[in-house]
Enzyme design. Structure first.
Site, PDB file in Angstrom:
ATOM      1  N   GLY A 194       0.813  -1.202   0.000  1.00 31.91           N
ATOM      2  CA  GLY A 194       0.000   0.000   0.000  1.00 31.91           C
ATOM      3  C   GLY A 194       0.846   1.252   0.000  1.00 31.91           C
ATOM      4  O   GLY A 194       0.424   2.291   0.519  1.00 31.91           O
ATOM      5  N   ASP A 217       0.643  -2.053  -4.698  1.00 32.02           N
ATOM      6  CA  ASP A 217      -0.580  -1.280  -4.504  1.00 32.02           C
ATOM      7  C   ASP A 217      -1.553  -1.596  -5.622  1.00 32.02           C
ATOM      8  O   ASP A 217      -1.211  -2.318  -6.579  1.00 32.02           O
ATOM      9  CB  ASP A 217      -0.289   0.224  -4.459  1.00 32.02           C
ATOM     10  CG  ASP A 217      -1.196   0.956  -3.469  1.00 32.02           C
ATOM     11  OD1 ASP A 217      -2.409   0.653  -3.464  1.00 32.02           O
ATOM     12  OD2 ASP A 217      -0.704   1.804  -2.709  1.00 32.02           O
ATOM     13  N   ASP A 237      -3.258  -7.039  -4.938  1.00 31.98           N
ATOM     14  CA  ASP A 237      -4.209  -6.907  -3.844  1.00 31.98           C
ATOM     15  C   ASP A 237      -3.620  -7.568  -2.605  1.00 31.98           C
ATOM     16  O   ASP A 237      -3.383  -8.780  -2.580  1.00 31.98           O
ATOM     17  CB  ASP A 237      -5.531  -7.581  -4.227  1.00 31.98           C
ATOM     18  CG  ASP A 237      -6.620  -7.386  -3.188  1.00 31.98           C
ATOM     19  OD1 ASP A 237      -6.301  -7.068  -2.028  1.00 31.98           O
ATOM     20  OD2 ASP A 237      -7.803  -7.577  -3.534  1.00 31.98           O
ATOM     21  N   LYS A 251       2.989   1.087   6.240  1.00 32.58           N
ATOM     22  CA  LYS A 251       2.866   2.421   6.827  1.00 32.58           C
ATOM     23  C   LYS A 251       1.446   2.928   6.690  1.00 32.58           C
ATOM     24  O   LYS A 251       0.942   3.127   5.585  1.00 32.58           O
ATOM     25  CB  LYS A 251       3.814   3.419   6.147  1.00 32.58           C
ATOM     26  CG  LYS A 251       3.646   4.840   6.666  1.00 32.58           C
ATOM     27  CD  LYS A 251       4.280   5.859   5.753  1.00 32.58           C
ATOM     28  CE  LYS A 251       3.812   7.261   6.111  1.00 32.58           C
ATOM     29  NZ  LYS A 251       2.401   7.519   5.760  1.00 32.58           N
ATOM     30  N   HIS A 255      -4.596   0.699  10.081  1.00 33.72           N
ATOM     31  CA  HIS A 255      -5.626   1.488  10.772  1.00 33.72           C
ATOM     32  C   HIS A 255      -6.828   1.774   9.873  1.00 33.72           C
ATOM     33  O   HIS A 255      -7.865   2.245  10.344  1.00 33.72           O
ATOM     34  CB  HIS A 255      -5.036   2.792  11.333  1.00 33.72           C
ATOM     35  CG  HIS A 255      -4.790   3.860  10.321  1.00 33.72           C
ATOM     36  ND1 HIS A 255      -4.757   5.197  10.645  1.00 33.72           N
ATOM     37  CD2 HIS A 255      -4.566   3.799   8.983  1.00 33.72           C
ATOM     38  CE1 HIS A 255      -4.530   5.913   9.560  1.00 33.72           C
ATOM     39  NE2 HIS A 255      -4.400   5.088   8.547  1.00 33.72           N
TER      40      HIS A 255
END
Length: 351
Positions: A194, A217, A237, A251, A255
């Site tokens: 990502g 990504d 993916d 990073k 979240h």
């Protein structure tokens, strides 16, 4: 309740109600170019100098003064009396406003600020109450009819806004991450999952030339990015497959997702890396709520947790116990937290 207490309570309530205008004033300052103007001037500026430099309509000079008054109140700018005058004030940059100056070869957080305060995100926060009253749609979906990730794929303009914001944050944070170089010792290959435009991966590759860095990504994020030989870009993916590598770098990824999704991502990570005694590990940069004692850091963690509630289905900031529970569920044996990145921390997770 005594009258003074009631009046103090009212003032506190007003402060809470109208705190969003601090953010909007900050957004205004960046949009009209106040920090850049003072930086380019090379010294503090008066109201009149700023008004001329910004090329604002003459009738907006009083409004500019009001904006400057709020910016100095919140510490975005400093103000002092001009030397040799009784009434004229001069405005200067502070460490906060220096973070958003746009200048060559320097990290600026202006793109991050403008994206987070864009109406696309602000609109989602208006649905928090609706979200808590039912269990179907998330707030972002209520506001826009699709998820955040669907919108980045559907709207090139929003994708650019969001990607630039993430890139600016990565550029800012990369120097601090590199300072913890022991995290990258003994690694010969790393996948930045990502990783977007690869800001952090490029910094790692430059600081540690022996590490082969790859960014994984989604296609709409990396398909147009050139392979410059420093970092390799791969479309994929993270829920399905991560290329085999010594270490995985995550990073500000986990979240964004609910616990069950994070566990799936971590399981894919574990499948991609070798055992711990062969150097395998996952390096996470994310907040660990309660890991820092600073009131400012703590409030920032809690505010961003509210932000995640408004934009990402299941997304949240986690405390140490919540992190460890996910690591165990994904099959990892231990972890180490390095709480030296302000609001965020580095977490090393071992198979």
């Amino acid at each position: 309740m005594e009258s003074p207490d009631m009046l103090n309570a009212e003032a506190t309530l007003w402060s809470q109600i109208f705190s969003f205008l601090k953010s909007m004033t900050l957004k205004c300052a960046i949009e009209i170019g106040i920090p850049n103007a003072i930086h380019n001037h090379g010294q503090p500026m008066t109201l009149y100098e700023l008004h001329d430099a910004l090329s604002l309509p003459i009738n907006n000079k009083p409004n500019l003064r009001r904006i400057l008054r709020m910016l100095t109140h919140v510490g975005f700018l400093s103000v002092r009396q001009n030397t040799g005058t009784d009434t004229e004030l001069v405005y200067d940059l502070t460490p906060i406003s220096r973070l958003v100056i746009n200048k060559p070869n320097s990290s600026s957080l202006s793109s991050f600020v403008l994206a987070m305060l864009d109406f696309t995100f602000v609109k989602s926060s208006l649905h928090l109450g609706d979200r808590l009253k039912q269990d179907k749609l998330e707030t972002f979906e209520m506001a826009h009819g699709c998820t955040l990730w669907e919108l980045t794929g559907q709207s090139p303009e929003f994708n650019t806004l969001f990607s630039n914001a993430m890139a600016s944050d990565s550029s800012f944070l990369s120097d601090f991450i590199i300072k913890h170089g022991n995290v990258f010792q003994g690694i010969s290959s790393l996948v930045d999952v990502g990783g977007g435009s690869g800001s952090v991966s490029m910094a790692i590759a430059k600081a540690f030339p022996d590490i082969q860095c790859t960014v994984l990504d989604l296609p709409h994020v990396v398909s147009h990015l050139p392979d410059d030989g420093l970092v390799k870009f791969v479309s994929g993916d993270m829920f399905c497959y991560i290329p085999p590598v010594d270490a995985i770098f995550l990073k500000w990824i986990l979240h964004d997702w609910a616990d069950e999704d994070c566990i799936k991502i971590l399981q894919r990570c574990k499948e991609a890396i070798p055992p711990r005694d062969a150097g395998g590990k996952v390096i996470i940069v994310d907040a660990v709520v309660g890991s820092v004692s600073s009131t400012t850091y703590r409030e920032s963690q809690l505010l961003f947790d509210m932000m995640m509630m408004t934009v990402c289905p299941g997304g949240k900031e986690r405390d140490e116990d919540e992190w460890w529970n996910m690591f165990k569920e994904a099959g990892f044996s231990s972890y180490r937290i390095i709480a030296n990145l302000g609001v965020r921390s580095i977490i090393e997770v071992y198979p």
